[in-house]
Design a protein around this motif. Structure first.
Motif, PDB file in Angstrom:
ATOM      1  N   CYS A   1     -41.857 -48.202   8.448  1.00  0.00           N
ATOM      2  CA  CYS A   1     -41.488 -47.583   7.167  1.00  0.00           C
ATOM      3  C   CYS A   1     -40.387 -48.400   6.486  1.00  0.00           C
TER       4      CYS A   1
ATOM      5  N   ALA B   1     -46.382 -47.109   4.314  1.00  0.00           N
ATOM      6  CA  ALA B   1     -46.453 -46.880   2.870  1.00  0.00           C
ATOM      7  C   ALA B   1     -45.330 -45.990   2.368  1.00  0.00           C
ATOM      8  N   ASP B   2     -44.480 -45.499   3.270  1.00  0.00           N
ATOM      9  CA  ASP B   2     -43.479 -44.495   2.902  1.00  0.00           C
ATOM     10  C   ASP B   2     -42.049 -45.016   3.043  1.00  0.00           C
TER      11      ASP B   2
ATOM     12  N   PRO C   1     -43.159 -46.090  -3.168  1.00  0.00           N
ATOM     13  CA  PRO C   1     -43.705 -45.606  -1.899  1.00  0.00           C
ATOM     14  C   PRO C   1     -44.669 -44.445  -2.115  1.00  0.00           C
ATOM     15  N   ARG C   2     -45.490 -44.199  -1.111  1.00  0.00           N
ATOM     16  CA  ARG C   2     -46.396 -43.051  -1.169  1.00  0.00           C
ATOM     17  C   ARG C   2     -45.622 -41.737  -1.126  1.00  0.00           C
TER      18      ARG C   2
END
Length: 382
Positions: A129, A102-103, A57-58
Protein backbone atom coordinates in the motif's frame (compact mmCIF):
# COMPACT_ATOMS: atom_id res chain seq x y z
CA UNK A 1 -28.55 14.83 47.52
CA UNK A 2 -27.35 14.54 43.94
CA UNK A 3 -24.94 11.69 43.19
CA UNK A 4 -22.70 14.28 41.53
CA UNK A 5 -21.58 17.25 43.56
CA UNK A 6 -21.40 20.31 41.33
CA UNK A 7 -19.43 23.38 42.35
CA UNK A 8 -20.27 26.19 39.89
CA UNK A 9 -18.09 28.64 41.80
CA UNK A 10 -14.95 26.67 41.00
CA UNK A 11 -15.25 27.58 37.30
CA UNK A 12 -14.90 31.28 38.11
CA UNK A 13 -12.07 30.90 40.64
CA UNK A 14 -8.72 31.11 38.82
CA UNK A 15 -6.76 29.50 41.65
CA UNK A 16 -9.28 26.68 42.06
CA UNK A 17 -9.26 26.01 38.32
CA UNK A 18 -5.47 25.81 38.21
CA UNK A 19 -5.37 23.47 41.21
CA UNK A 20 -8.04 21.20 39.73
CA UNK A 21 -6.32 21.03 36.31
CA UNK A 22 -2.75 19.93 37.10
CA UNK A 23 -2.08 18.79 33.52
CA UNK A 24 -3.28 22.18 32.22
CA UNK A 25 -5.75 20.68 29.77
CA UNK A 26 -7.43 24.05 29.33
CA UNK A 27 -4.14 25.35 27.93
CA UNK A 28 -3.95 22.29 25.68
CA UNK A 29 -7.41 23.04 24.30
CA UNK A 30 -6.38 26.65 23.73
CA UNK A 31 -3.40 25.47 21.62
CA UNK A 32 -5.69 24.35 18.76
CA UNK A 33 -5.00 27.33 16.48
CA UNK A 34 -1.24 27.00 17.01
CA UNK A 35 -1.50 23.30 16.16
CA UNK A 36 -3.17 24.11 12.83
CA UNK A 37 -0.45 26.56 11.82
CA UNK A 38 2.41 24.37 13.02
CA UNK A 39 1.04 21.25 11.34
CA UNK A 40 0.70 23.09 8.06
CA UNK A 41 4.43 23.93 8.13
CA UNK A 42 5.49 20.43 9.18
CA UNK A 43 3.36 18.88 6.44
CA UNK A 44 4.88 21.11 3.77
CA UNK A 45 8.41 20.28 4.96
CA UNK A 46 7.60 16.55 4.86
CA UNK A 47 6.71 16.70 1.17
CA UNK A 48 3.36 15.03 1.70
CA UNK A 49 2.39 15.71 -1.90
CA UNK A 50 4.54 12.70 -2.83
CA UNK A 51 1.64 10.43 -1.96
CA UNK A 52 -0.16 11.73 -5.06
CA UNK A 53 2.44 10.09 -7.30
CA UNK A 54 0.72 7.32 -9.15
CA UNK A 55 -2.64 9.05 -9.15
CA UNK A 56 -5.66 8.93 -6.92
CA UNK A 57 -5.93 5.83 -4.67
CA UNK A 58 -8.89 3.48 -4.80
CA UNK A 59 -9.55 4.06 -1.08
CA UNK A 60 -8.02 5.69 1.99
CA UNK A 61 -7.65 3.77 5.24
CA UNK A 62 -6.79 5.85 8.31
CA UNK A 63 -5.35 3.76 11.13
CA UNK A 64 -5.32 5.19 14.66
CA UNK A 65 -6.75 4.85 18.13
CA UNK A 66 -8.01 7.46 20.60
CA UNK A 67 -7.53 11.03 19.30
CA UNK A 68 -5.60 9.69 16.32
CA UNK A 69 -8.65 7.76 15.16
CA UNK A 70 -10.70 10.95 15.25
CA UNK A 71 -8.30 12.45 12.71
CA UNK A 72 -9.72 9.91 10.25
CA UNK A 73 -13.28 10.85 11.12
CA UNK A 74 -12.42 14.53 10.69
CA UNK A 75 -10.94 13.82 7.26
CA UNK A 76 -14.06 11.98 6.14
CA UNK A 77 -16.32 14.71 7.54
CA UNK A 78 -14.49 17.52 5.72
CA UNK A 79 -14.23 15.60 2.43
CA UNK A 80 -17.97 14.98 2.67
CA UNK A 81 -20.36 12.32 1.45
CA UNK A 82 -19.61 13.21 -2.17
CA UNK A 83 -15.92 12.34 -1.85
CA UNK A 84 -14.78 10.31 -4.87
CA UNK A 85 -12.62 8.05 -2.70
CA UNK A 86 -14.07 6.13 0.26
CA UNK A 87 -12.39 6.90 3.60
CA UNK A 88 -12.34 4.25 6.32
CA UNK A 89 -11.03 4.58 9.88
CA UNK A 90 -9.57 1.50 11.56
CA UNK A 91 -8.95 1.50 15.30
CA UNK A 92 -7.46 -1.97 15.59
CA UNK A 93 -4.50 -4.04 14.47
CA UNK A 94 -5.82 -5.27 11.12
CA UNK A 95 -6.33 -3.56 7.81
CA UNK A 96 -9.48 -4.40 5.83
CA UNK A 97 -9.03 -7.56 3.80
CA UNK A 98 -9.41 -5.66 0.55
CA UNK A 99 -6.65 -3.09 1.25
CA UNK A 100 -3.78 -3.43 -1.19
CA UNK A 101 -1.44 -1.71 -3.62
CA UNK A 102 -4.21 0.46 -5.06
CA UNK A 103 -4.97 2.04 -1.67
CA UNK A 104 -3.48 4.66 0.64
CA UNK A 105 -2.98 3.85 4.32
CA UNK A 106 -2.46 6.79 6.69
CA UNK A 107 -1.03 5.63 10.03
CA UNK A 108 -1.62 8.19 12.78
CA UNK A 109 -0.26 7.99 16.33
CA UNK A 110 0.36 11.02 18.54
CA UNK A 111 3.10 9.32 20.57
CA UNK A 112 4.22 7.32 17.54
CA UNK A 113 4.28 4.03 19.38
CA UNK A 114 0.69 2.82 19.54
CA UNK A 115 0.78 -0.94 19.15
CA UNK A 116 -2.31 -1.24 16.95
CA UNK A 117 -1.13 1.51 14.59
CA UNK A 118 2.39 0.11 14.26
CA UNK A 119 1.05 -3.34 13.47
CA UNK A 120 -1.26 -1.99 10.77
CA UNK A 121 1.49 0.21 9.29
CA UNK A 122 3.82 -2.78 8.95
CA UNK A 123 1.00 -4.72 7.32
CA UNK A 124 0.43 -1.86 4.87
CA UNK A 125 4.08 -2.00 3.81
CA UNK A 126 3.88 -5.79 3.42
CA UNK A 127 0.82 -5.48 1.18
CA UNK A 128 2.42 -2.79 -0.98
CA UNK A 129 0.00 0.00 0.00
CA UNK A 130 0.98 3.62 -0.31
CA UNK A 131 1.71 4.83 3.21
CA UNK A 132 1.72 8.17 5.02
CA UNK A 133 2.71 8.27 8.70
CA UNK A 134 1.90 11.03 11.19
CA UNK A 135 3.25 11.01 14.74
CA UNK A 136 6.06 11.93 17.12
CA UNK A 137 9.51 12.52 15.65
CA UNK A 138 12.04 9.79 16.41
CA UNK A 139 9.28 7.29 17.19
CA UNK A 140 8.85 3.68 15.98
CA UNK A 141 6.23 4.95 13.50
CA UNK A 142 8.78 7.37 12.06
CA UNK A 143 11.22 4.48 11.68
CA UNK A 144 8.65 2.47 9.72
CA UNK A 145 8.09 5.37 7.31
CA UNK A 146 11.83 5.92 6.80
CA UNK A 147 12.51 2.24 6.19
CA UNK A 148 9.66 2.06 3.68
CA UNK A 149 10.70 5.29 1.94
CA UNK A 150 7.30 6.84 2.68
CA UNK A 151 6.45 10.40 3.86
CA UNK A 152 6.41 11.06 7.60
CA UNK A 153 4.91 14.19 9.22
CA UNK A 154 6.18 14.91 12.74
CA UNK A 155 3.75 16.16 15.38
CA UNK A 156 4.78 17.99 18.51
CA UNK A 157 3.02 16.81 21.66
CA UNK A 158 0.47 19.31 22.97
CA UNK A 159 -0.62 17.30 25.99
CA UNK A 160 -2.44 13.95 25.91
CA UNK A 161 -3.24 12.48 22.52
CA UNK A 162 -6.86 13.59 22.69
CA UNK A 163 -5.63 17.21 22.90
CA UNK A 164 -3.51 16.85 19.74
CA UNK A 165 -6.42 16.55 17.32
CA UNK A 166 -5.52 19.45 15.05
CA UNK A 167 -1.84 18.60 14.82
CA UNK A 168 -2.85 15.09 13.77
CA UNK A 169 -5.67 16.11 11.41
CA UNK A 170 -4.14 18.89 9.30
CA UNK A 171 -1.57 16.57 7.60
CA UNK A 172 -4.44 14.30 6.52
CA UNK A 173 -6.39 17.23 5.11
CA UNK A 174 -3.39 18.46 3.12
CA UNK A 175 -2.77 14.95 1.85
CA UNK A 176 -6.38 14.84 0.65
CA UNK A 177 -5.88 18.18 -1.05
CA UNK A 178 -2.80 16.81 -2.86
CA UNK A 179 -5.04 14.00 -4.11
CA UNK A 180 -7.69 16.44 -5.32
CA UNK A 181 -10.26 15.32 -2.74
CA UNK A 182 -10.77 18.55 -0.81
CA UNK A 183 -10.23 22.29 -1.17
CA UNK A 184 -8.48 22.90 2.16
CA UNK A 185 -6.14 25.67 1.04
CA UNK A 186 -3.72 27.73 3.11
CA UNK A 187 -6.37 30.43 3.30
CA UNK A 188 -8.97 27.98 4.63
CA UNK A 189 -6.52 26.71 7.26
CA UNK A 190 -5.79 30.26 8.40
CA UNK A 191 -9.49 31.07 8.65
CA UNK A 192 -9.93 27.86 10.63
CA UNK A 193 -7.15 28.89 13.00
CA UNK A 194 -8.97 32.20 13.41
CA UNK A 195 -12.19 30.38 14.33
CA UNK A 196 -10.32 28.34 16.93
CA UNK A 197 -8.80 31.52 18.37
CA UNK A 198 -12.24 33.15 18.60
CA UNK A 199 -13.66 30.18 20.52
CA UNK A 200 -10.64 30.16 22.84
CA UNK A 201 -11.23 33.82 23.60
CA UNK A 202 -14.94 33.29 24.32
CA UNK A 203 -14.30 30.20 26.45
CA UNK A 204 -11.10 31.30 28.21
CA UNK A 205 -10.86 30.48 31.94
CA UNK A 206 -10.95 34.17 32.89
CA UNK A 207 -14.36 34.59 31.22
CA UNK A 208 -17.06 34.24 33.87
CA UNK A 209 -19.75 31.58 33.63
CA UNK A 210 -22.61 33.93 32.77
CA UNK A 211 -20.86 34.99 29.53
CA UNK A 212 -18.73 31.90 28.85
CA UNK A 213 -20.68 29.55 26.51
CA UNK A 214 -18.60 26.46 27.39
CA UNK A 215 -18.95 26.95 31.14
CA UNK A 216 -22.71 27.48 30.74
CA UNK A 217 -23.19 24.21 28.85
CA UNK A 218 -20.91 22.32 31.25
CA UNK A 219 -23.06 23.39 34.19
CA UNK A 220 -26.24 22.46 32.31
CA UNK A 221 -24.92 18.95 31.64
CA UNK A 222 -23.38 18.33 35.06
CA UNK A 223 -24.98 15.40 36.85
CA UNK A 224 -26.75 14.08 33.75
CA UNK A 225 -26.08 11.40 31.15
CA UNK A 226 -25.96 13.31 27.85
CA UNK A 227 -27.57 11.87 24.73
CA UNK A 228 -25.67 13.60 21.92
CA UNK A 229 -27.10 13.66 18.41
CA UNK A 230 -25.53 15.15 15.33
CA UNK A 231 -27.65 16.20 12.38
CA UNK A 232 -25.20 15.42 9.55
CA UNK A 233 -22.18 13.18 9.02
CA UNK A 234 -20.02 16.12 10.12
CA UNK A 235 -21.83 16.78 13.38
CA UNK A 236 -22.30 13.04 13.85
CA UNK A 237 -18.49 12.78 14.00
CA UNK A 238 -18.50 15.69 16.46
CA UNK A 239 -21.07 13.83 18.60
CA UNK A 240 -18.71 10.85 18.78
CA UNK A 241 -15.86 13.18 19.73
CA UNK A 242 -18.01 14.79 22.44
CA UNK A 243 -18.98 11.48 24.02
CA UNK A 244 -15.38 10.29 24.00
CA UNK A 245 -14.02 13.48 25.56
CA UNK A 246 -16.68 13.47 28.26
CA UNK A 247 -15.59 9.95 29.18
CA UNK A 248 -11.87 10.75 29.09
CA UNK A 249 -11.97 14.18 30.74
CA UNK A 250 -14.90 14.00 33.14
CA UNK A 251 -15.51 10.24 33.58
CA UNK A 252 -19.01 11.04 32.33
CA UNK A 253 -20.93 8.40 30.33
CA UNK A 254 -22.74 9.58 27.23
CA UNK A 255 -24.70 8.16 24.30
CA UNK A 256 -24.05 9.48 20.81
CA UNK A 257 -25.62 9.11 17.38
CA UNK A 258 -26.64 10.86 14.19
CA UNK A 259 -30.13 11.82 13.11
CA UNK A 260 -32.30 10.43 11.68
CA UNK A 261 -31.01 6.96 12.67
CA UNK A 262 -30.43 7.98 16.29
CA UNK A 263 -34.10 8.89 16.63
CA UNK A 264 -35.19 5.38 15.67
CA UNK A 265 -32.52 3.68 17.78
CA UNK A 266 -32.37 5.81 20.92
CA UNK A 267 -35.56 7.85 21.39
CA UNK A 268 -36.95 5.16 23.71
CA UNK A 269 -34.37 6.26 26.28
CA UNK A 270 -36.49 9.29 27.12
CA UNK A 271 -39.44 7.13 28.13
CA UNK A 272 -37.23 4.78 30.15
CA UNK A 273 -36.19 5.00 33.81
CA UNK A 274 -33.49 7.60 33.20
CA UNK A 275 -35.86 9.81 31.24
CA UNK A 276 -38.57 9.46 33.86
CA UNK A 277 -36.06 10.37 36.52
CA UNK A 278 -35.63 13.75 34.88
CA UNK A 279 -39.23 14.71 35.34
CA UNK A 280 -40.09 13.15 38.69
CA UNK A 281 -40.81 9.91 40.47
CA UNK A 282 -43.19 8.51 37.92
CA UNK A 283 -45.96 8.32 40.55
CA UNK A 284 -49.10 10.39 40.88
CA UNK A 285 -48.92 14.06 41.79
CA UNK A 286 -50.53 13.29 45.20
CA UNK A 287 -48.03 10.53 45.97
CA UNK A 288 -45.15 12.77 44.94
CA UNK A 289 -46.40 15.62 47.16
CA UNK A 290 -46.56 13.53 50.32
CA UNK A 291 -43.36 11.52 49.79
CA UNK A 292 -40.54 12.41 52.18
CA UNK A 293 -37.60 13.06 49.85
CA UNK A 294 -35.10 14.51 52.31
CA UNK A 295 -32.92 11.42 52.31
CA UNK A 296 -33.64 10.28 48.74
CA UNK A 297 -30.87 10.81 46.20
CA UNK A 298 -31.91 12.51 43.01
CA UNK A 299 -32.15 9.95 40.19
CA UNK A 300 -29.67 10.14 37.36
CA UNK A 301 -31.30 12.01 34.53
CA UNK A 302 -30.75 12.30 30.81
CA UNK A 303 -30.03 15.46 28.88
CA UNK A 304 -30.29 15.88 25.11
CA UNK A 305 -27.54 17.65 23.18
CA UNK A 306 -28.32 18.47 19.56
CA UNK A 307 -25.38 19.40 17.34
CA UNK A 308 -27.08 21.37 14.59
CA UNK A 309 -25.33 21.64 11.21
CA UNK A 310 -26.44 24.68 9.21
CA UNK A 311 -26.32 22.51 6.06
CA UNK A 312 -28.32 19.58 7.43
CA UNK A 313 -31.00 17.95 5.27
CA UNK A 314 -34.44 19.66 5.57
CA UNK A 315 -36.04 16.42 6.75
CA UNK A 316 -33.38 16.10 9.43
CA UNK A 317 -34.15 19.66 10.54
CA UNK A 318 -37.76 18.59 11.06
CA UNK A 319 -36.64 15.50 12.99
CA UNK A 320 -34.32 17.60 15.16
CA UNK A 321 -37.17 19.94 16.07
CA UNK A 322 -39.44 17.00 16.90
CA UNK A 323 -36.69 15.44 19.03
CA UNK A 324 -36.21 18.64 21.03
CA UNK A 325 -39.95 18.96 21.66
CA UNK A 326 -40.20 15.26 22.53
CA UNK A 327 -37.44 15.60 25.14
CA UNK A 328 -38.81 18.81 26.66
CA UNK A 329 -42.26 17.23 27.01
CA UNK A 330 -40.57 14.67 29.25
CA UNK A 331 -38.75 17.32 31.29
CA UNK A 332 -35.41 16.34 29.73
CA UNK A 333 -33.12 19.38 29.42
CA UNK A 334 -32.13 20.22 25.83
CA UNK A 335 -28.90 21.91 24.74
CA UNK A 336 -28.44 22.94 21.12
CA UNK A 337 -25.07 23.83 19.60
CA UNK A 338 -25.00 25.21 16.05
CA UNK A 339 -22.18 25.25 13.51
CA UNK A 340 -21.14 28.53 11.94
CA UNK A 341 -19.13 29.38 8.85
CA UNK A 342 -19.11 28.51 5.17
CA UNK A 343 -16.32 25.97 4.71
CA UNK A 344 -16.89 22.54 6.29
CA UNK A 345 -13.56 22.73 8.13
CA UNK A 346 -14.44 26.06 9.73
CA UNK A 347 -17.84 24.77 10.83
CA UNK A 348 -16.37 21.62 12.29
CA UNK A 349 -13.52 23.48 14.00
CA UNK A 350 -15.80 25.87 15.86
CA UNK A 351 -17.97 23.02 17.10
CA UNK A 352 -15.07 20.77 18.15
CA UNK A 353 -13.35 23.61 20.00
CA UNK A 354 -16.54 24.37 21.92
CA UNK A 355 -16.98 20.67 22.75
CA UNK A 356 -13.42 20.29 24.02
CA UNK A 357 -13.78 23.24 26.38
CA UNK A 358 -17.13 21.96 27.66
CA UNK A 359 -15.73 18.54 28.54
CA UNK A 360 -12.82 19.96 30.56
CA UNK A 361 -15.03 22.51 32.35
CA UNK A 362 -17.53 19.77 33.19
CA UNK A 363 -14.75 17.70 34.77
CA UNK A 364 -13.62 20.67 36.84
CA UNK A 365 -17.17 21.57 37.89
CA UNK A 366 -17.84 18.10 39.31
CA UNK A 367 -14.44 17.74 40.94
CA UNK A 368 -12.89 15.24 38.51
CA UNK A 369 -9.21 15.65 37.66
CA UNK A 370 -9.23 15.66 33.83
CA UNK A 371 -5.63 14.49 33.83
CA UNK A 372 -6.44 11.33 35.80
CA UNK A 373 -7.30 9.38 32.66
CA UNK A 374 -4.31 10.54 30.60
CA UNK A 375 -2.20 7.50 31.46
CA UNK A 376 -3.51 4.40 29.73
CA UNK A 377 -3.80 1.19 31.76
CA UNK A 378 -0.69 -0.95 31.67
CA UNK A 379 -1.00 -3.99 29.45
CA UNK A 380 -1.10 -7.28 31.27
CA UNK A 381 0.31 -10.48 29.93
CA UNK A 382 -2.17 -13.34 30.07
Amino acid sequence: MSPVEVDPGRLDDAEALAAADPADLLRCVASAAAQVREARLYTAEAGVERIAQGGRPRAIVVVGTSGSGFAGEMLAAVCGEGCRVPITTVRGHRLPGWAGAADLVIAVSGPGGTEETLTAAVEAVRRGCRLLCVGAAGSPLADIAVQAGMPFVPVRAAGPERAMLWGLTVPLLLAARALGLTDVTAEVLERTAGVLEDVSHQCRPASESFVNPAKQVALELAGSVPVIWGTSPMTGAAAHRFASRLAADAACPAVHGELPAAWHDQAALFDGPFGAGSGGSGGSAEEDFFRDRVDEPEPTRLSLVLLHDVEEHPQVTRRREIAAEFARDRAVPVVELTTRGTHPLERLAGLIAHIDYISVYLALAVGVDPSATIREPEERTP
